[in-house]
Design a protein around this motif. Structure first.
Motif, PDB file in Angstrom:
ATOM      1  N   THR A   1       8.309  -7.733  -4.634  1.00 22.44           N
ATOM      2  CA  THR A   1       9.644  -6.019  -3.525  1.00 22.44           C
ATOM      3  C   THR A   1       9.477  -5.390  -4.159  1.00 22.44           C
ATOM      4  O   THR A   1       9.920  -5.112  -5.355  1.00 22.44           O
ATOM      5  CB  THR A   1      10.762  -7.118  -3.265  1.00 22.44           C
TER       6      THR A   1
ATOM      7  N   ASP B   1       1.476  -1.725  -5.958  1.00 19.01           N
ATOM      8  CA  ASP B   1       0.045  -1.810  -5.164  1.00 19.01           C
ATOM      9  C   ASP B   1      -1.455  -3.162  -6.328  1.00 19.01           C
ATOM     10  O   ASP B   1      -1.580  -3.470  -6.060  1.00 19.01           O
ATOM     11  CB  ASP B   1      -0.791  -1.045  -4.833  1.00 19.01           C
TER      12      ASP B   1
ATOM     13  N   SER C   1       1.630  -6.436   3.216  1.00 17.13           N
ATOM     14  CA  SER C   1       2.915  -5.951   3.508  1.00 17.13           C
ATOM     15  C   SER C   1       4.175  -5.368   4.489  1.00 17.13           C
ATOM     16  O   SER C   1       4.073  -4.937   5.685  1.00 17.13           O
ATOM     17  CB  SER C   1       3.148  -4.354   2.948  1.00 17.13           C
TER      18      SER C   1
ATOM     19  N   ARG D   1       9.787  -2.426   0.214  1.00 19.08           N
ATOM     20  CA  ARG D   1       8.205  -2.824   0.669  1.00 19.08           C
ATOM     21  C   ARG D   1       8.264  -4.471  -0.170  1.00 19.08           C
ATOM     22  O   ARG D   1       8.847  -4.456  -1.067  1.00 19.08           O
ATOM     23  CB  ARG D   1       7.480  -2.213   0.148  1.00 19.08           C
ATOM     24  N   SER D   2       8.165  -5.466   0.885  1.00 18.56           N
ATOM     25  CA  SER D   2       7.900  -6.151   0.177  1.00 18.56           C
ATOM     26  C   SER D   2       6.279  -6.715   0.780  1.00 18.56           C
ATOM     27  O   SER D   2       5.965  -7.379   1.721  1.00 18.56           O
ATOM     28  CB  SER D   2       8.527  -7.801   0.784  1.00 18.56           C
ATOM     29  N   ARG D   3       5.731  -7.705  -0.233  1.00 19.60           N
ATOM     30  CA  ARG D   3       4.378  -7.796  -0.043  1.00 19.60           C
ATOM     31  C   ARG D   3       4.037  -9.902  -0.470  1.00 19.60           C
ATOM     32  O   ARG D   3       4.204  -9.685  -2.052  1.00 19.60           O
ATOM     33  CB  ARG D   3       2.903  -7.158  -0.408  1.00 19.60           C
TER      34      ARG D   3
ATOM     35  N   ALA E   1       0.180  -6.610  -6.644  1.00 17.00           N
ATOM     36  CA  ALA E   1      -0.857  -7.620  -5.689  1.00 17.00           C
ATOM     37  C   ALA E   1      -2.513  -7.388  -5.701  1.00 17.00           C
ATOM     38  O   ALA E   1      -3.253  -8.488  -5.123  1.00 17.00           O
ATOM     39  CB  ALA E   1      -0.529  -6.290  -3.761  1.00 17.00           C
TER      40      ALA E   1
ATOM     41  N   ASP F   1       8.005  -4.018   5.670  1.00 14.11           N
ATOM     42  CA  ASP F   1       8.930  -3.543   5.451  1.00 14.11           C
ATOM     43  C   ASP F   1      10.223  -3.831   5.661  1.00 14.11           C
ATOM     44  O   ASP F   1      10.692  -4.703   6.743  1.00 14.11           O
ATOM     45  CB  ASP F   1       8.856  -1.968   5.617  1.00 14.11           C
TER      46      ASP F   1
END
Length: 598
Positions: free
Chosen positions: A476, A432, A449, A460-462, A435, A451
């Motif tokens: 990730t 977090d 985000s 988790r990837s954003r 990001a 999954d």
């Protein structure tokens, strides 16, 4: 505005939490009762410690299950409160948080609640203390901020006000516009927290998944604007219950927390920070390696050529099109394999970008350089990746390539025209934060985000990106704190013809990641392909995806150390990263590692 943080938001002992908050630049703290009870320091010693650190004690919390109860129970509550008020006087705290009752003995009687809270406030006033009444989202009878304010207003006691908590308000879907009807002087305290948008019990949501503003899905900035319009002039305080934060080091978490408030204040026009300088491209990616041979063989097969070397460091520049890879074999390189250590970001104003980063508490990295080296500014991302602010090929600004001596001409185009995106594996407790960092510090837009299924759980990837997609970084994180070896970093290389690039790579001796036949059987069921097209993808291990805009084709090299390369072809404005194919890729990489013992 003055900023504060609840000690429950940080890990460690109370002393460690106070030190972390002060070093991060907070002006005050909320003392959570459990932290005080577990401390070996006396209230006087805690007060002195806070004074030495330059911290005010802005709130003592929580006091629970006070109001709207039978008289005999309220008498016991008042006795309990007197002990707490005496402790607060020793502590030097002048405001106490009282949560709306969840007691089964509490009754739905607003008049009784107001009368008892007024009596509580009268007792608190004898000790020089104010009572801030807060509606818990799961309160037995009072669960909304406007209901809590109605009771406070009815009580009419000068030492009784309300505490507003963004989580309790926004998690229930309450309209925060009504906050503007509350006089600012009656808002005794403001607690801020964000959270991902989850469909779950609100109590569990609150206790485990809160995060700092800007890291979740709530409109915390919108709520804050309503609060500021009332004339509220108290601190902005963070109260975040989060299992990950409580397991991470207090120092970095406190810095992340403070950065979130700086970005939030900027958003609502209450902080004068240097303007964001959004990067316009990727100048280079730097790989560090204890053994250059496997990496350089891979680069050569991809069509890169070694074009230059650093004048004073064991760093070589490999180029193809606008893609530039630095290979660093210096003595400081870690011995646990090839890693992506640094990224050069093209910046319209590198000096201004560095000032923005420093203002938002990004660690400025000292750089060993000779007098003739280009003066590049660099900061550390939360995962330790070094970010350099660069100006490539602009005569008016220092060019990092001036540090290199040419050894060979750039190769003729062989398919790769640039770096499409970079994927960085984040430590479990920094996802977090990463990001928020890339959004706040670099001005990149953080996408939703997602999954992704991995053989050992969910990843988790954003992604964060600039407007035109010339900078794309996928962040990730694995499913558990110990999951630090399975998910390598990677560099995605843009090509206009992934089939030709994959064939060229294989003919040059490169090994592409094998993809199971079952994947292509499923593709045949989902899409229609031209004759022979699917067989070509199957032969080369090319994966396929579509979105509303276009088509994505991509394939992967084998992993070297902790790094692999991806060849990608985006057609017709495709904006994603092939997320539906990620489980297949992850499983294939797991199989490849098992077969090679890597």
């Amino acid at each position: 505005m003055r900023t504060s943080i609840a000690t429950v938001s940080l890990s460690g002992s109370l002393t460690e939490k106070l030190t972390a908050a002060a070093r991060a630049g907070f002006g005050g703290v909320e003392i959570f009762e459990n932290d005080l009870l577990a401390s070996s320091l006396t209230p006087e010693e805690i007060r002195a410690r806070c004074a030495d650190l330059g911290l005010s004690i802005d709130l003592y919390q929580p006091m629970r299950d006070i109001e709207a109860v039978p008289e005999d129970e309220f008498a016991r509550n008042l006795r309990r409160a007197r002990h707490k008020f005496e402790l607060m006087r020793r502590l030097g705290a002048d405001t106490v948080l009282v949560c709306s009752s969840v007691s089964p003995r509490a009754v739905a009687d607003d008049a009784l609640a107001a009368e008892q809270l007024s009596r509580l406030a009268g007792t608190a006033q004898e000790f020089g203390i104010r009572v801030a009444y807060e509606a818990l989202a799961w309160g037995r009878h009072v669960s909304t901020y406007d209901h809590a304010w109605h009771i406070v207003e009815s009580a009419g006691h000068p030492a009784l006000g309300t505490c507003l908590d963004s989580f309790h308000i926004l998690s229930r879907g309450s309209d925060p516009k009504g906050i503007e009807d509350i006089p600012g002087e009656k808002i005794f305290f403001l607690q801020l927290a964000d959270a991902p948008l989850l469909a779950m019990d609100v109590l569990q949501w609150s206790r485990h998944y809160r995060c700092f503003p800007g890291q979740g899905g709530f409109d915390v900035a919108g709520l804050l604007r309503h609060v500021l319009r009332t004339g509220y002039d108290g601190p902005l305080s963070l109260e975040v219950f989060n299992d990950v934060f409580r397991q991470a080091e207090a120092g970095p978490t406190a810095v992340d927390a403070r950065r979130s408030l700086l970005v939030l204040q900027e958003t609502v026009g209450r902080a004068a920070l240097p303007e964001p300088v959004v990067p316009t491209g990727v100048a280079f990616a730097e790989l560090v390696t204890p053994d250059a041979e496997p990496l350089t063989a891979l680069l050569g097969a991809l069509g890169f050529a070694r074009t230059a070397r650093h004048r004073g460091k064991p760093v070589a520049l490999w180029e193809q099109g606008d893609a530039r890879i630095l290979v660093n074999t210096g003595p400081m390189v870690r011995r646990d394999g090839t890693q992506l250590a640094a990224i050069g970001l093209e910046s319209p104003d590198p000096a201004a970008a560095a000032r923005r980063a420093e203002a938002l508490l990004a660690p400025v990295l000292p750089r060993r350089r000779a007098s003739e080296d280009a003066p590049l500014d660099a900061v550390a991302a939360p995962d330790g990746t070094e970010l350099f602010f660069c100006a490539t090929g602009r005569p008016s600004l220092p060019d990092w390539r001036a540090d290199f001596e040419d050894t060979a001409p750039a190769p003729a185009p062989a398919g790769v025209r640039g770096i499409d995106h970079l994927a960085l594996t984040q430590p479990w407790h920094h996802f977090d934060e990463a990001a928020l960092f890339h959004h706040g510090v670099l001005g990149l837009h953080a996408q939703e985000s997602v999954d992704v299924a991995d053989p050992y759980g969910l990843l988790r990837s954003r992604a964060v990106t600039n407007t035109d997609g010339s900078v794309r970084i996928a962040l990730t994180v694995g499913p558990a704190p110990t999951d630090d070896t399975v998910h390598a970093q990677h560099i995605a290389l843009a090509t206009d013809d992934v089939v030709a690039s994959a064939r060229r790579f294989r003919e040059a001796g490169g090994a592409l990641l094998p993809v199971p036949a079952n994947y292509y059987d499923d593709l045949a069921a989902r899409y229609e392909f031209a004759e022979g097209e699917l067989e070509t993808y199957r032969d080369l291990g090319i994966l396929y995806d579509r979105d509303a805009r276009g088509v994505f084709r991509h394939c992967y090299t084998r992993t070297v150390g902790r790094v692999f390369f991806e060849l990608v072809q985006r057609d017709d404005g495709y904006r994603g990263y092939g997320a539906p194919n990620a489980p297949v890729r992850l499983a294939a990489q797991h199989t490849a590692r098992a077969l090679t013992g890597g």
